[in-house]
Write an enzyme that holds these catalytic residues in place. Structure first.
Site, PDB file in Angstrom:
ATOM      1  N   ASP A 149      -6.577   7.240  12.614  1.00 47.25           N
ATOM      2  CA  ASP A 149      -5.142   7.466  12.446  1.00 47.25           C
ATOM      3  C   ASP A 149      -4.832   8.702  11.615  1.00 47.25           C
ATOM      4  OD1 ASP A 149      -4.183   5.485  14.068  1.00 47.25           O
ATOM      5  OD2 ASP A 149      -4.338   3.950  12.524  1.00 47.25           O
TER       6      ASP A 149
ATOM      7  N   ASP B   5       0.813  -1.216   0.000  1.00 46.90           N
ATOM      8  CA  ASP B   5       0.000   0.000   0.000  1.00 46.90           C
ATOM      9  C   ASP B   5       0.848   1.269   0.000  1.00 46.90           C
ATOM     10  OD1 ASP B   5      -2.065  -1.760   0.051  1.00 46.90           O
ATOM     11  OD2 ASP B   5      -3.063  -0.908   1.796  1.00 46.90           O
TER      12      ASP B   5
ATOM     13  N   ARG C 233       1.297   6.943  16.924  1.00 46.63           N
ATOM     14  CA  ARG C 233       1.168   7.904  15.832  1.00 46.63           C
ATOM     15  C   ARG C 233       1.928   9.202  16.067  1.00 46.63           C
ATOM     16  NH1 ARG C 233       0.658   3.927  12.828  1.00 46.63           N
ATOM     17  NH2 ARG C 233      -1.424   3.047  12.540  1.00 46.63           N
TER      18      ARG C 233
ATOM     19  N   SER D 132      -7.521  -6.170   8.579  1.00 47.29           N
ATOM     20  CA  SER D 132      -6.296  -5.384   8.504  1.00 47.29           C
ATOM     21  C   SER D 132      -5.645  -5.307   9.881  1.00 47.29           C
ATOM     22  CB  SER D 132      -6.599  -3.977   7.993  1.00 47.29           C
ATOM     23  OG  SER D 132      -7.307  -3.255   8.974  1.00 47.29           O
TER      24      SER D 132
END
Lengths: 413, 413, 413, 413
Positions: free
Chosen positions: A132, A21, A103, A186
């Site tokens: 996110d 990705d 993050r 995922s």
């Protein structure tokens, strides 16, 4: 493929995992924005080699001086995970915030690299429906208010797995066999946890299938004999397991191994996203689950009631800040100052029993214990606690209630 | 034995268990205060027969019309336990408040009887160093502000087990063989939990000995195969197990049995007492532990984020009120009003897996689900969530942070 | 007069004002406890000379080396008043805590002297029905847990003004003429405020008589023309008036003068005491009232919303801690750490208009302003705020509410 | 003018004031969206006639059956203003939320009309940079999740006053002379307040010019003699002035007149908008300012400490909900339930003195007073408060602090 760039960008720092990705994003940035791409790949303990990411970046045309790879594991645990655990932080009563807490660090590093290489933009691979994107972008903006942010998943016209694969093929991006089809769920992973969501997990009435778990063994097949360990704390942070000193990341890794073995740290949760909808996720936080229990254990003897109750009251708000992505904010720093202040004497040893999904505190001791029997003796031969004090204590606490009761009676309420 | 009465009392309502200690108190009231004693014995699910208490009261000279015995189990669970669980209440992050929540009800009944029989005093058997004296007395005072309270453990001169036994013998109170010596720990029990503390539990570094547990089987010897159950909720309260409707007390009892079997609900804790010191206790709350998990589970799909987060923020304060004995207060009633308001649609079914000490939610469904996929579709053929909305959402949330970042840069901070 | 000492005491440090009441206490300590008395007299800006207290102590037989007199005005304002004002602290929405904030400092000094002279006890002159006894004693205990505390008003048998006067006469304590009768109200004063309560103020339906006011002129007779001033702040604390730098105590004194002249800072209040009853007091806090308005003013342009709102949420709890006497506690220090953290850039100038009882902010400016128009421009030629962002912002904030609305519709709620 | 409609709309309900701006919007809706326009004009006490709005709507081509005009003053005050004042609500310590509280009601009425006439859209005239768009739209979405919202100021290409005027002229919208140029500031008004912002107010260092004030007389020119009034409350809401019963709107109007006369209720504020920037506003809330003081006054004698302190802690959060537009949310309703619960006995009379900008409470009385001297006497001839109780009260409150002190000493901290 005919996407038009939304902004004018010269050089962009991409959070690059080396996977399919973000490789597609890399290529899309080159072709759509026509800008120079700088890749940043971090080791936060997700369990993947980093060097393949370098090779792949080179393959996709990134100049060697534009490839940044960094091992952030110690910084991650020391400056993000441990400060958060000082507050016994859980979101919505249960979630240990494993994704949320990573993050801000990634964003911070991207901005640092952007400053260093003179990039005017940053880019992440988070989707447009999740938390996110918010966490990345709030951090970017807080640290560099004039940065340009590219969020491909909100911008491009690639609407399906097929289109993504077609784009990859057209641009000669290598595609692993198992990446051609849509994944059944995922995953996000780092040293603190692995989270899984989507597809097979979307019906919250259905149990999480066995094959989704990756970081924890099944409690049912875990050892039939409990494991007993000790964790030593200094000023609120764990420093040793079974008396053996370890660095933050090493220690968390060791707890993860212990937790995995004993099936500890699984959480099947429906949570409320900051962007407004509910989502169902499955989290595995083996070491963190043990750590939370242990930290509460050492606090139970070293922290005063006033400090402890205040911490409990502040925690939900603090957890929400982290979940929503407000790490680099004055309000988070204010709460952190309060929390850190409370941890000065949270030092000592906790004994835990690990067994088939559970981590129980079975003992705690500390040179700073407020429980210590001797402490409650203040004068020679005299104990501070006098039973008779209780009467006055109760009577004054009751005074306003008696007044209320009297009003009720008087007014026939 | 030469205790002088501290107050002038004509008739007192004693919370009477039928055990040795409250029998001694009964006699002490007669001999010291010279007042008429009315006994009140309640079944809150502590697991003891009540009729022997009647016989013993008669034996100790209580007039039949002065002996009150009541089965409070349904009222206890319906009006105290369930309202508390609506808030996902835990004290200091862990304790399910099994003892605390029973005290207001006992106090309320004593006061009702006092009004009925014209008594001017009430008496309880709680010691002078614990929380229970506070909980009883705050409730007494709130409900009847002019009541006289007798707290023998704070008043009498009986300073040791030997003196108590001597007093009992002198007054011909029957003494069970195993009650002569000091118990290795003391127990409080009701339908919600059993708590143990004192003596063998006093060193918090030492594991709780096996023989202390009474309400839960050892997780290690619990069944090797998980038990799967469903719990149905209506407006925040559980109403059925495996689809079978049950009354509140029956349901909690059934959960207790399931919890016991699977070793669920043990808690070894050092807590902060309201009277100021730390104490170590061991709690067994099998059914309550399952219920807490299940309630969070059903809330996760039926409760809006705003309501859920507000509840989480209010909870520590609410828990502290109950722990400290402030049940009959305006502030507790205010929070209860807020909490109850939130539960209107907390209705649906939760599936749980019970296994060797753990209760995991593995599924939840509800006609009022806010998760339901269809719900997020607002218009024909259109989905409410638009990826592009996220950009504006993030940018406005970031605006103040960018302004702060700009200040930092401008001022070189 | 036949009081028996409750404790065995060798040397006691008495908080001594030099007035009649504490002189009686001094003598009562000597005669009842037979212990050596050390006097401590502090200048906190109450507006009385200290040297007469020394003379009087000598007269009552205190050895010169046992007489301690200290000017605490700067320390009081710098380390207690200003930190409290950083939080915009008001108790029950209105009270500026002028009495509460002085107690911990006096207690701290008494304990320091006790350590220095080897005293085993401290003594204060607060009555048994008020908050001050609590504030003194909690501070004593926190700072020296083995200290013995003597609280004469709770111990002695002097039950009336007549008995006090008789005791004074018997022990040849000089009695000012106007002290023979009972005062129509009692006063506590320091540099921050004067409080009045009791007697003529006891009926809360009746207006406070004019003669009770001492620190403020009547707004009705105050100047007909407003006074305009500026106050400069640095890191949350005021440092200058009309551009003139001043020390903390000097500055507060100057604000008091300005406030007095303009009739600012009167407060007629019924408040809830920590000991359980309501009381009616009248407070005059001229400088503090101006300072609160000014501090909110400078914060309004220099403090971020996240920090400001968090401060507002924490404040009531912080105020309660100070009011109740919990200054020297971990929880107050935790909140202080959070509050102080927020003040790093609360620097700038506020312009105020003072007029007949009111202090209005009419202007504010700062090099750290977050309001500054330029700040909201982030990129060359571009303004950070884009109207279109608002739509996404609103739509995601509304998402959960739409989901709730959809449920209502679907379920016919 | 070449704006393309962003959505497909058949019939829209416009919040229509009859002024130039919403007339332009009306026309723009007709020309751009080509949809049927329904106008809704409400009297919330803004001080303008409504019938001219009807005439103007007719003139602009609205069918009579599509013109809705409603007097909402009583509903506004009874169901929005008063419930908010029960909480002593102020935003950021000062702002009485006069604009915020009106928006949900207007939105609710628009939605009701939309349901009634079968409209698929609603439209408001709030700009894209302020809070009001958020408040309107969150309410729309909460009440009718599938509604289409048109926000012209975020959609159209009219970028300047000149373009707006040109558009108006082209569509033959009557333009009052004084509306041709840009206003020196903008105003929002209703029965609770008038707010002014923009242009001449934009520099927060500059005093608000005199001519901006419309609802209050200058304190300096206000009467030299104080006005004394009484306000009667029932269950937290005001019901009479000087003993004269009035309906909610009538009462608030009367308080406004009293406040105006005495120059009460001016507020010059820099506040934090929900959309992320700071803005400077000037608010005039004459009646509300008096009401807030009076409500705190009656609560001071009728509300228990526990309830009062809890209210103070909840208030900032509640204020933020209203300011941000979250009126129709579960969390606001939860807090309202708690607040309303507290007001059951907030009944009685408050006396206030109004004078040159200030409203001081000078007396309060109530049949439900908790202050009443008699109440604190519980037994015949005995007073509930015993000085000796204070010692036990203090000693148990100090116990944990002494333990902390002992640790410090022992560990040399």
């Amino acid at each position: 493929m005919a996407d038009k760039p939304k902004k004018d960008v010269k050089k962009v720092v991409l959070a690059y995992s080396g996977g399919l990705d973000t490789s597609i994003i890399l290529k899309w940035l080159q072709t759509t924005y026509g800008c120079e791409v700088v890749t940043f790949t971090a080791d936060l303990g997700q369990g993947e080699e980093l060097e393949p990411a370098r090779a792949k970046a080179v393959l996709l045309g990134i100049k060697p001086e534009n490839i940044f790879i960094e091992d952030l594991r110690e910084e991650f645990v020391r400056d993000y995970v441990f400060p958060m655990f000082r507050a016994n932080t859980v979101y919505e009563g249960q979630y240990l915030l494993g994704t949320s807490i990573a993050r801000p660090l990634i964003a911070k590093k991207q901005i640092e690299i952007a400053e260093q290489v003179g990039a005017d933009a940053v880019c992440h691979g988070a989707t447009g429906k999740g938390n996110d994107q918010v966490r990345f972008e709030l951090s970017y903006y807080a640290l560099k208010p004039d940065i340009t942010i590219i969020a491909p998943w909100r911008e491009w016209d690639l609407r399906s797995r097929e289109q993504l694969i077609a784009f990859a093929e057209m641009h000669q991006i290598p595609i692993a066999k198992d990446k051609r089809g849509e994944a059944p769920f995922s995953v996000d992973a780092n040293l603190l946890h692995a989270s899984s969501e989507g597809k097979v997990l979307e019906d919250p009435s259905q149990e999480v299938p066995d094959y989704v778990y990756s970081r924890t063994d099944d409690p049912v097949t875990a050892p039939d004999k409990p494991t007993v360990i000790t964790i030593d704390f200094e000023k609120g942070d764990p420093v040793a397991i079974d008396g053996k000193k370890m660095s933050p990341a090493t220690l968390l890794k060791a707890l993860n191994d212990l937790g995995k073995l004993n099936g500890i740290g699984r959480l099947d949760l429906v949570e409320n996203r900051f962007v407004g909808m509910k989502s169902r996720g499955m989290y595995e936080t083996p070491g963190g689950t043990i750590l939370l229990a242990a930290h509460r254990g050492i606090e139970s003897i070293t922290l005063d009631r006033g400090a402890g109750h205040l911490k409990d009251e502040l925690m939900p708000n603090y957890a929400e800040m982290i979940y929503n992505g407000f790490w680099f904010t004055p309000e988070r720093e204010m709460l952190q100052a309060a929390i850190d202040k409370s941890q000065e004497h949270v030092t000592g040893r906790v004994t835990l029993k690990l067994y088939k999904g559970s981590a129980w505190v079975i003992g705690r001791e500390s040179p700073y214990s407020l429980y210590d029997q001797d402490l409650v003796t203040f004068e020679e031969g005299a104990v501070a606690y006098d039973h008779r004090d209780a009467e006055g204590f109760i009577r004054l606490n009751a005074l306003r209630l008696r007044t209320l009761g009297q009003r009720k009676k008087k007014r026939g309420l």
